[in-house]
Design a protein around this motif. Sequence first.
Motif, PDB file in Angstrom:
ATOM      1  N   SER A 181      13.187  -6.295   6.506  1.00 16.07           N
ATOM      2  CA  SER A 181      12.945  -7.032   5.270  1.00 16.07           C
ATOM      3  C   SER A 181      11.576  -7.685   5.320  1.00 16.07           C
ATOM      4  O   SER A 181      11.058  -7.999   6.406  1.00 16.07           O
ATOM      5  N   ALA A 182      10.991  -7.919   4.151  1.00 15.75           N
ATOM      6  CA  ALA A 182       9.670  -8.548   4.075  1.00 15.75           C
ATOM      7  C   ALA A 182       9.741 -10.005   4.507  1.00 15.75           C
ATOM      8  O   ALA A 182       8.808 -10.529   5.120  1.00 15.75           O
ATOM      9  N   THR A 183      10.836 -10.675   4.204  1.00 20.00           N
ATOM     10  CA  THR A 183      10.980 -12.090   4.556  1.00 20.00           C
ATOM     11  C   THR A 183      11.029 -12.270   6.070  1.00 20.00           C
ATOM     12  O   THR A 183      10.398 -13.177   6.623  1.00 20.00           O
ATOM     13  N   ALA A 184      11.758 -11.395   6.749  1.00 23.43           N
ATOM     14  CA  ALA A 184      11.851 -11.481   8.207  1.00 23.43           C
ATOM     15  C   ALA A 184      10.500 -11.169   8.849  1.00 23.43           C
ATOM     16  O   ALA A 184      10.080 -11.838   9.804  1.00 23.43           O
ATOM     17  N   ALA A 185       9.824 -10.152   8.323  1.00 22.88           N
ATOM     18  CA  ALA A 185       8.521  -9.776   8.873  1.00 22.88           C
ATOM     19  C   ALA A 185       7.516 -10.908   8.725  1.00 22.88           C
ATOM     20  O   ALA A 185       6.760 -11.221   9.650  1.00 22.88           O
ATOM     21  N   ALA A 186       7.493 -11.548   7.552  1.00 15.29           N
ATOM     22  CA  ALA A 186       6.553 -12.634   7.299  1.00 15.29           C
ATOM     23  C   ALA A 186       6.857 -13.843   8.179  1.00 15.29           C
ATOM     24  O   ALA A 186       5.950 -14.475   8.741  1.00 15.29           O
ATOM     25  N   GLU A 206      10.887  -8.826  -2.302  1.00 11.59           N
ATOM     26  CA  GLU A 206      12.215  -8.236  -2.099  1.00 11.59           C
ATOM     27  C   GLU A 206      12.914  -7.998  -3.435  1.00 11.59           C
ATOM     28  O   GLU A 206      13.526  -6.944  -3.655  1.00 11.59           O
ATOM     29  N   HIS A 207      12.830  -8.960  -4.357  1.00 13.22           N
ATOM     30  CA  HIS A 207      13.495  -8.817  -5.651  1.00 13.22           C
ATOM     31  C   HIS A 207      12.844  -7.738  -6.522  1.00 13.22           C
ATOM     32  O   HIS A 207      13.489  -7.202  -7.435  1.00 13.22           O
ATOM     33  N   ARG A 240      15.646  -0.091  -4.999  1.00 13.53           N
ATOM     34  CA  ARG A 240      16.242   0.977  -4.202  1.00 13.53           C
ATOM     35  C   ARG A 240      16.716   0.461  -2.844  1.00 13.53           C
ATOM     36  O   ARG A 240      16.092  -0.416  -2.256  1.00 13.53           O
ATOM     37  N   TYR A 241      17.766   1.068  -2.332  1.00 12.97           N
ATOM     38  CA  TYR A 241      18.329   0.646  -1.041  1.00 12.97           C
ATOM     39  C   TYR A 241      17.394   0.976   0.125  1.00 12.97           C
ATOM     40  O   TYR A 241      17.459   0.352   1.182  1.00 12.97           O
ATOM     41  N   ASN A 242      16.506   1.974  -0.075  1.00  6.44           N
ATOM     42  CA  ASN A 242      15.595   2.384   0.992  1.00  6.44           C
ATOM     43  C   ASN A 242      14.135   2.088   0.636  1.00  6.44           C
ATOM     44  O   ASN A 242      13.215   2.754   1.097  1.00  6.44           O
ATOM     45  N   ALA A 243      13.914   1.084  -0.201  1.00  2.00           N
ATOM     46  CA  ALA A 243      12.564   0.790  -0.703  1.00  2.00           C
ATOM     47  C   ALA A 243      11.641   0.291   0.401  1.00  2.00           C
ATOM     48  O   ALA A 243      12.076  -0.314   1.389  1.00  2.00           O
ATOM     49  N   ARG A 244      10.363   0.553   0.205  1.00  2.00           N
ATOM     50  CA  ARG A 244       9.323  -0.018   1.052  1.00  2.00           C
ATOM     51  C   ARG A 244       8.944  -1.361   0.438  1.00  2.00           C
ATOM     52  O   ARG A 244       8.444  -1.425  -0.682  1.00  2.00           O
ATOM     53  N   VAL A 245       9.161  -2.452   1.164  1.00  2.00           N
ATOM     54  CA  VAL A 245       8.985  -3.791   0.597  1.00  2.00           C
ATOM     55  C   VAL A 245       7.685  -4.467   1.028  1.00  2.00           C
ATOM     56  O   VAL A 245       7.297  -5.494   0.453  1.00  2.00           O
ATOM     57  N   ALA A 246       7.015  -3.929   2.018  1.00  2.00           N
ATOM     58  CA  ALA A 246       5.737  -4.495   2.456  1.00  2.00           C
ATOM     59  C   ALA A 246       5.004  -3.443   3.267  1.00  2.00           C
ATOM     60  O   ALA A 246       5.602  -2.457   3.729  1.00  2.00           O
ATOM     61  N   ARG A 247       3.708  -3.658   3.437  1.00  2.00           N
ATOM     62  CA  ARG A 247       2.902  -2.780   4.284  1.00  2.00           C
ATOM     63  C   ARG A 247       2.127  -3.651   5.265  1.00  2.00           C
ATOM     64  O   ARG A 247       1.735  -4.765   4.937  1.00  2.00           O
ATOM     65  N   THR A 294       3.380  -4.364  -1.583  1.00  2.00           N
ATOM     66  CA  THR A 294       3.153  -2.968  -1.971  1.00  2.00           C
ATOM     67  C   THR A 294       2.798  -2.864  -3.450  1.00  2.00           C
ATOM     68  O   THR A 294       2.501  -1.777  -3.939  1.00  2.00           O
ATOM     69  N   ARG A 295       2.841  -3.999  -4.141  1.00  2.00           N
ATOM     70  CA  ARG A 295       2.557  -4.038  -5.574  1.00  2.00           C
ATOM     71  C   ARG A 295       1.411  -5.011  -5.862  1.00  2.00           C
ATOM     72  O   ARG A 295       1.177  -5.961  -5.103  1.00  2.00           O
TER      73      ARG A 295
END
Length: 309
Positions: free
Chosen positions: A18-23, A78-79, A83-90, A148-149
């Motif tokens: 998840s992006a939150t955990a990574a950050a 995240e919101h 998709r269940y397999n979305a890329r949420v961060a790079r 990613t956006r």
Amino acid sequence: MAIFHMQISSVSRAAGRSATAAAAYRAGERVRDERRGSVHNYSARRDVLHAEIFLPAQLATQQPEWARSRERLWNTAEHSEKRYNARVAREYQVTLPAELGAAQRIALARAFARDISDRYRVAVDLAVHAPRSGGDPRNYHAHVLTTTREVTPAGLGAKAGLDLTASERRRRGLADHRTEFIALRARWAELANEALHAAGRAERIDHRSLAAQGIDREPLPVIPIMDLHRERRGLRSDYAEHLRMQYRERVRQRAAARDSAVTAAAPAQDLQAVRRAAREAWLRMRATPEVKPREAAETDRSADEDHTR
């Protein structure tokens, strides 16, 4: 010597991330994950030297203040994905030259983070880390975590940068993904070399492959970070050992191929040497004055006459 290292990866739900955990992990902070209803708390970390969020310079007149909060930014990311397999961060992980001072390394990391944010119009969460205790003391590095956006005053917009599809890149007249990867590597090398030059250092890094640089050796194996962590805990990583075994085998094959090439070239070199020696002997013979038969006879007769007298 300064080392070039850039690893570009993605934070994907398909991998259980998840992006939150990574950050939270990279910044060494406490971040609540609204989507999962959990809390990621890494505030006990002591190796985070600097953490900062960058927003595109194009939004200077209408800065989205919501994106300056690490928790709000990554929960929004995240919101934004359904998709269940979305890329949420790079993420872009780079090694900072140990030859630079502490402030110079942070300035270099900030310059790269700013460059990425402006290049793709994304939010960038920068974290600079010190070497881990017991690890390589030169391993200063930076994690550049990006959305990613595109970021807008109201929220996150369309996909951007490396997360654009191939068809969308073609439609916009942009280079393909491979070319973009190479351009990013070249840009990091440029910024790092500028920093080294400004610091009065002679060291430089090169983003090109060893073959492109004319260096005849096998590249060192890249061991995944999770396997390195496992080994640091005293546990064996079969995958890391497999990668090292493959590396040793490539080195052996390269050495064998080099020896074979030298052996094959030796007879040809010997033949060339024989031909060269024969030609030189022939040229020396041509250079020697030739004595004609009649002149030789007269010379012999004169010698006989002198002898009889």
